[in-house]
Motif scaffolding. Sequence first.
Motif, mmCIF file in Angstrom:
data_model
loop_
_atom_site.group_PDB
_atom_site.id
_atom_site.type_symbol
_atom_site.label_atom_id
_atom_site.label_comp_id
_atom_site.label_asym_id
_atom_site.label_seq_id
_atom_site.Cartn_x
_atom_site.Cartn_y
_atom_site.Cartn_z
ATOM 1 N N GLU A 170 41.749 18.941 43.900
ATOM 2 C CA GLU A 170 42.882 18.390 43.151
ATOM 3 C C GLU A 170 42.382 17.693 41.887
ATOM 4 N N VAL A 215 42.527 14.939 39.533
ATOM 5 C CA VAL A 215 43.099 13.595 39.689
ATOM 6 C C VAL A 215 43.144 12.820 38.380
ATOM 7 N N ASP A 236 38.894 16.192 42.697
ATOM 8 C CA ASP A 236 38.608 15.647 44.018
ATOM 9 C C ASP A 236 38.663 16.756 45.055
ATOM 10 N N ARG A 261 39.403 8.977 42.908
ATOM 11 C CA ARG A 261 40.599 9.010 42.057
ATOM 12 C C ARG A 261 40.720 7.712 41.248
#
Length: 426
Positions: free
Chosen positions: A281, A283, A293, A414
């Motif tokens: 993902e 982030v 991530d 994140r």
Amino acid sequence: MLIYGLGRSGRGVARFLAGEGVRAEWHDAQPTAQDEALMAELGHTRGEPRGSYRTVVAAPGVPIDHPDLLAQRSAGAEIVGEVVLAARARPRLPMVGVTGTAGKGGTTVLIAHLLRGSGLNACEGGNIDPPLLDVVDEAEVAVVELSSFQLERVPGLRLPVAVITNLGTDHLDRHRTVEAYHAAKLNITAGQQAGDVLIVPQGLEIATRAERRSFSAAHIALANGAAVLDPAELHPGIHPANAAAAVLAAEALLAHLGRVADPDTLAQALRSARPVGGRFETVARVGEVAFIDDSIATRTLAVQAALERATPPIAWLVGGRDKGAELEPLLSAAQGRVTRVIAFGQDGEALARQLGLPFTAVRGEGGDEVMANAARAGLEALGGPGQSGTVLLAPIGTSFDLFTDYKARGESFRRAALALAAGVEA
């Protein structure tokens, strides 16, 4: 009945049994004050790890060859996990089981999404949040992510639909050999009978010839992404073969319920699907540098896929606690793409040295400081905010050296990435 281990799964078992009016005994080697309070509130009492029980519900974090479990089995106790408990308590609840060395979480979520799009109240659970027992009373269909640890404790489990995304090398710290690891994974189909469906990828390689014969009990549907669906319909962040397997699983489950799958409905559900958080993902971005991530990527296949998908040049964050993942296949994926390895955590530097790639080791006080330093070092390795590329957290090692789980590690990354982005904008 004894609940052995009060992790996420064990607490789910305890809540479910209390809701059923069953009072059990429990054991945990290091219970927290919160665990003890919860057990008291639910009416469960502390038991003996080698007491006399007919059934022991063992958390997946407890090795199946733990001396206490071996002693219980020798004394006649049946060792099961939460999945078997759920199947026995709710025998009319249809279940789809999903396992694999990589991709099983995203595939689980996608199957449930496709079934919801087809009008069923499908809930995912098991190895993925929440525990399976937390959703069995609200679900029409349960889609269960199954780890190798869970599949060591599923005697008699019959799944009308099962999916194996792939089989590689993982968890040798627990299973010791690839053969034992694959054997545990193949328990997903051990209870299947004629008419049940097992979905596997084309060319699945299994460590032992003997285990290959276990497929004879179930129909095999070969997942081939190109033959099943248009690439334009693919779920974001999931391998095409796994998306194809998800479609086949949804179709098979609908057929099991006497329903006909509608291709247009499934295609619409595919278009509306979203990536699972913490799995490759993006982030944050600092200029043209993406912070990705993939904290859950501790398996060789998952890390390899992340390296192949990330936009080079890549600053690769590697670390955590080494669990014996195979490193050699990662070298070809990193070749010409990884600019620098950023080593963090307990075994990060040792892993970096084994990889033989240029690396920078970072340290700090506590997980958040270590991750902040790692993210910053990654950005610097790419040349700073004015450059392009990817700072990729695909750590190989488990999270338990600095964090409670992979999610906490991903959230720390994140926060670090967002802080860097905010600092550049300011």
